[in-house]
Scaffold this motif. Structure first.
Motif, PDB file in Angstrom:
ATOM      1  N   ALA A  93       0.754  -1.111   0.052  1.00 13.70           N
ATOM      2  CA  ALA A  93       0.048   0.120   0.058  1.00 13.70           C
ATOM      3  C   ALA A  93       0.924   1.171  -0.044  1.00 13.70           C
ATOM      4  CB  ALA A  93      -1.030   0.118   1.127  1.00 13.70           C
ATOM      5  N   ARG A  94       1.833   1.336   0.840  1.00 21.42           N
ATOM      6  CA  ARG A  94       2.889   2.415   0.907  1.00 21.42           C
ATOM      7  C   ARG A  94       3.592   2.737  -0.509  1.00 21.42           C
ATOM      8  NH1 ARG A  94       5.889   2.464   6.865  1.00 21.42           N
ATOM      9  NH2 ARG A  94       4.025   2.433   8.050  1.00 21.42           N
ATOM     10  N   ALA A  95       3.819   1.796  -1.119  1.00 17.96           N
ATOM     11  CA  ALA A  95       4.553   1.531  -2.524  1.00 17.96           C
ATOM     12  C   ALA A  95       3.654   2.031  -3.410  1.00 17.96           C
ATOM     13  CB  ALA A  95       5.097   0.470  -3.106  1.00 17.96           C
ATOM     14  N   ILE A  96       2.372   1.682  -3.464  1.00 12.16           N
ATOM     15  CA  ILE A  96       1.273   2.176  -4.641  1.00 12.16           C
ATOM     16  C   ILE A  96       1.230   3.737  -4.353  1.00 12.16           C
ATOM     17  CG2 ILE A  96      -0.738   2.389  -5.238  1.00 12.16           C
ATOM     18  CD1 ILE A  96      -0.827  -0.526  -4.594  1.00 12.16           C
ATOM     19  N   ASP A  97       1.053   4.266  -2.856  1.00  7.49           N
ATOM     20  CA  ASP A  97       0.796   5.468  -2.708  1.00  7.49           C
ATOM     21  C   ASP A  97       1.942   6.530  -3.073  1.00  7.49           C
ATOM     22  OD1 ASP A  97      -1.716   5.386  -1.771  1.00  7.49           O
ATOM     23  OD2 ASP A  97      -1.088   4.848   0.389  1.00  7.49           O
ATOM     24  N   ALA A  98       3.181   5.923  -2.773  1.00 11.29           N
ATOM     25  CA  ALA A  98       4.265   6.778  -3.116  1.00 11.29           C
ATOM     26  C   ALA A  98       4.590   7.109  -4.360  1.00 11.29           C
ATOM     27  CB  ALA A  98       5.574   5.936  -2.683  1.00 11.29           C
ATOM     28  N   ILE A  99       4.160   6.135  -5.257  1.00 10.70           N
ATOM     29  CA  ILE A  99       4.461   6.330  -6.969  1.00 10.70           C
ATOM     30  C   ILE A  99       3.150   7.079  -7.460  1.00 10.70           C
ATOM     31  CG2 ILE A  99       4.608   5.352  -9.128  1.00 10.70           C
ATOM     32  CD1 ILE A  99       7.143   4.864  -7.064  1.00 10.70           C
ATOM     33  N   LEU A 100       2.162   6.990  -6.790  1.00 10.39           N
ATOM     34  CA  LEU A 100       0.924   7.975  -7.273  1.00 10.39           C
ATOM     35  C   LEU A 100       1.304   9.362  -6.719  1.00 10.39           C
ATOM     36  CD1 LEU A 100      -2.258   5.653  -6.891  1.00 10.39           C
ATOM     37  CD2 LEU A 100      -1.236   6.368  -9.043  1.00 10.39           C
ATOM     38  N   GLY A 101       1.804   9.343  -5.590  1.00  6.84           N
ATOM     39  CA  GLY A 101       2.034  10.656  -5.067  1.00  6.84           C
ATOM     40  C   GLY A 101       2.949  11.602  -5.881  1.00  6.84           C
ATOM     41  N   LEU A 102       3.852  10.923  -6.415  1.00  6.13           N
ATOM     42  CA  LEU A 102       4.866  11.514  -7.278  1.00  6.13           C
ATOM     43  C   LEU A 102       4.230  12.142  -8.543  1.00  6.13           C
ATOM     44  CD1 LEU A 102       8.080   9.551  -7.456  1.00  6.13           C
ATOM     45  CD2 LEU A 102       8.016  11.858  -6.561  1.00  6.13           C
ATOM     46  N   ALA A 103       3.419  11.509  -9.238  1.00  8.08           N
ATOM     47  CA  ALA A 103       2.603  11.862 -10.446  1.00  8.08           C
ATOM     48  C   ALA A 103       1.649  12.960 -10.150  1.00  8.08           C
ATOM     49  CB  ALA A 103       1.580  10.674 -10.862  1.00  8.08           C
ATOM     50  N   VAL A 104       1.129  13.299  -8.684  1.00  6.06           N
ATOM     51  CA  VAL A 104       0.155  14.259  -8.344  1.00  6.06           C
ATOM     52  C   VAL A 104       1.221  15.440  -7.937  1.00  6.06           C
ATOM     53  CG1 VAL A 104      -1.206  15.285  -6.413  1.00  6.06           C
ATOM     54  CG2 VAL A 104      -1.418  12.826  -7.439  1.00  6.06           C
ATOM     55  N   ASP A 105       2.388  15.288  -7.307  1.00  9.11           N
ATOM     56  CA  ASP A 105       3.276  16.194  -6.913  1.00  9.11           C
ATOM     57  C   ASP A 105       4.324  17.095  -7.920  1.00  9.11           C
ATOM     58  OD1 ASP A 105       1.911  15.951  -4.234  1.00  9.11           O
ATOM     59  OD2 ASP A 105       3.676  14.711  -3.717  1.00  9.11           O
ATOM     60  N   ARG A 106       4.672  15.988  -8.926  1.00 13.29           N
ATOM     61  CA  ARG A 106       5.662  16.475  -9.867  1.00 13.29           C
ATOM     62  C   ARG A 106       5.065  16.173 -11.138  1.00 13.29           C
ATOM     63  NH1 ARG A 106      10.792  18.218  -7.492  1.00 13.29           N
ATOM     64  NH2 ARG A 106      11.015  17.465  -5.563  1.00 13.29           N
ATOM     65  N   PRO A 107       4.002  16.498 -11.634  1.00 12.16           N
ATOM     66  CA  PRO A 107       3.508  16.269 -12.959  1.00 12.16           C
ATOM     67  C   PRO A 107       4.438  16.592 -13.932  1.00 12.16           C
ATOM     68  CG  PRO A 107       2.412  18.259 -11.917  1.00 12.16           C
ATOM     69  CD  PRO A 107       3.197  17.853 -10.686  1.00 12.16           C
ATOM     70  N   VAL A 108       4.977  17.944 -14.060  1.00 13.28           N
ATOM     71  CA  VAL A 108       5.922  18.082 -15.209  1.00 13.28           C
ATOM     72  C   VAL A 108       6.957  17.099 -15.345  1.00 13.28           C
ATOM     73  CG1 VAL A 108       7.334  19.848 -16.235  1.00 13.28           C
ATOM     74  CG2 VAL A 108       5.301  20.617 -15.370  1.00 13.28           C
ATOM     75  N   LEU A 109       7.665  16.827 -14.171  1.00 12.78           N
ATOM     76  CA  LEU A 109       8.822  15.773 -14.348  1.00 12.78           C
ATOM     77  C   LEU A 109       8.491  14.503 -14.792  1.00 12.78           C
ATOM     78  CD1 LEU A 109      11.672  15.829 -13.329  1.00 12.78           C
ATOM     79  CD2 LEU A 109      10.965  14.731 -11.302  1.00 12.78           C
ATOM     80  N   MET A 110       7.298  13.960 -13.857  1.00 11.90           N
ATOM     81  CA  MET A 110       6.859  12.617 -14.386  1.00 11.90           C
ATOM     82  C   MET A 110       6.453  12.388 -15.803  1.00 11.90           C
ATOM     83  SD  MET A 110       7.705  11.089 -11.622  1.00 11.90           S
ATOM     84  CE  MET A 110       7.187   9.516 -11.859  1.00 11.90           C
ATOM     85  N   ARG A 111       5.527  13.348 -16.350  1.00 11.50           N
ATOM     86  CA  ARG A 111       5.029  13.281 -17.746  1.00 11.50           C
ATOM     87  C   ARG A 111       6.296  13.315 -18.565  1.00 11.50           C
ATOM     88  NH1 ARG A 111       1.888  17.563 -17.545  1.00 11.50           N
ATOM     89  NH2 ARG A 111      -0.065  16.374 -16.740  1.00 11.50           N
ATOM     90  N   THR A 112       7.376  14.179 -18.161  1.00 10.14           N
ATOM     91  CA  THR A 112       8.659  14.265 -19.148  1.00 10.14           C
ATOM     92  C   THR A 112       9.382  12.899 -19.074  1.00 10.14           C
ATOM     93  OG1 THR A 112       8.828  16.670 -18.557  1.00 10.14           O
ATOM     94  CG2 THR A 112      10.351  15.409 -19.640  1.00 10.14           C
TER      95      THR A 112
END
Length: 235
Positions: A93-112
């Protein structure tokens, strides 16, 4: 003055490399990929421009290594935060939340980052990617997967797909819905990990005990020991 020992030189190289990776994360998040030059990165890191070419074949490879380092550190922090736990379902559960959280917190970086992975060179095999892979594989092992070799790449693919869905221009998927689907697939309770406010979406249960979870999704108790993490100097 006596010459520096090999261990001191290695530590200096490691710190120099990490400053370049951190500067890349900061600048691409602020300005975007195209507007960030290698000179900008070297200046932010306080390094010589030539060091980038020494450590990385090019800008795209530098970015991938930088994001993989960020993902590794974020995932490691989530897995080891207090209260620490060895429970495999909580760690998943923590792993899933951590990766989804990066998509929310760092959208420009993760999209790139995701756009770069879909180009011809694909994944860059670097120490940062190896450390991230170790943590994800270890999460699958502790969760109790029956076939770690098959379930690890599946988890990686599901997380990548969820990140893309969050960041899809014009048609993003709600994070809560994606989280609920992943939690249901792995038989996790909504309150595990770091649940967002508002509870699960309509139709999604709080507890996996009342969800319809197929037998192959239920983890078995694994007696295998966790693998040893890759060396910081591994290539």
């Amino acid at each position: 003055m006596s010459p520096r020992s090999p261990s001191v030189n290695e530590e200096l190289r490691r710190r120099s490399r990490e400053r370049l990776l951190q500067a890349t994360v900061e600048l691409v998040s602020e300005r975007g990929y195209e507007a960030t030059t290698l000179g900008d990165i070297a200046e932010r890191a306080g390094s010589a421009r030539g060091l980038i070419s020494y450590y990385f074949p090019g800008k795209r490879q530098l970015l991938q290594s930088a994001v993989h380092r960020l993902m590794h550190l974020t995932l490691e922090e989530a897995l080891e935060r207090e209260p620490r736990t060895e429970d495999g379902r909580e760690r998943m559960a923590r792993a899933i939340d951590a990766i989804l959280g990066l998509a929310v917190d760092r959208p420009v970086l993760m999209r790139t980052h995701m756009a770069g992975i879909l180009q011809a060179e694909g994944f860059v095999q670097c120490p940062e990617q190896q450390r991230l892979a170790f943590l994800l594989r270890d999460t699958v092992t502790r969760y109790g997967a029956a076939d770690v070799d098959a379930d690890y790449p599946l988890l990686r693919a599901l997380l990548m797909g969820a990140v893309v869905a969050v960041l899809l221009p014009g048609a993003p998927m709600p994070v809560a819905r994606l989280r609920a689907e992943l939690f249901q697939r792995y038989g996790l309770d909504w309150e595990q990990g770091m649940p967002p406010d508002g509870g699960p979406p309509d139709g999604m249960p709080f507890s996996a005990s009342v969800a319809s979870v197929s037998p192959e999704r239920v983890p078995r108790q694994s007696s295998s020991q966790s693998p040893q993490p890759p060396s910081k100097s591994s290539k």
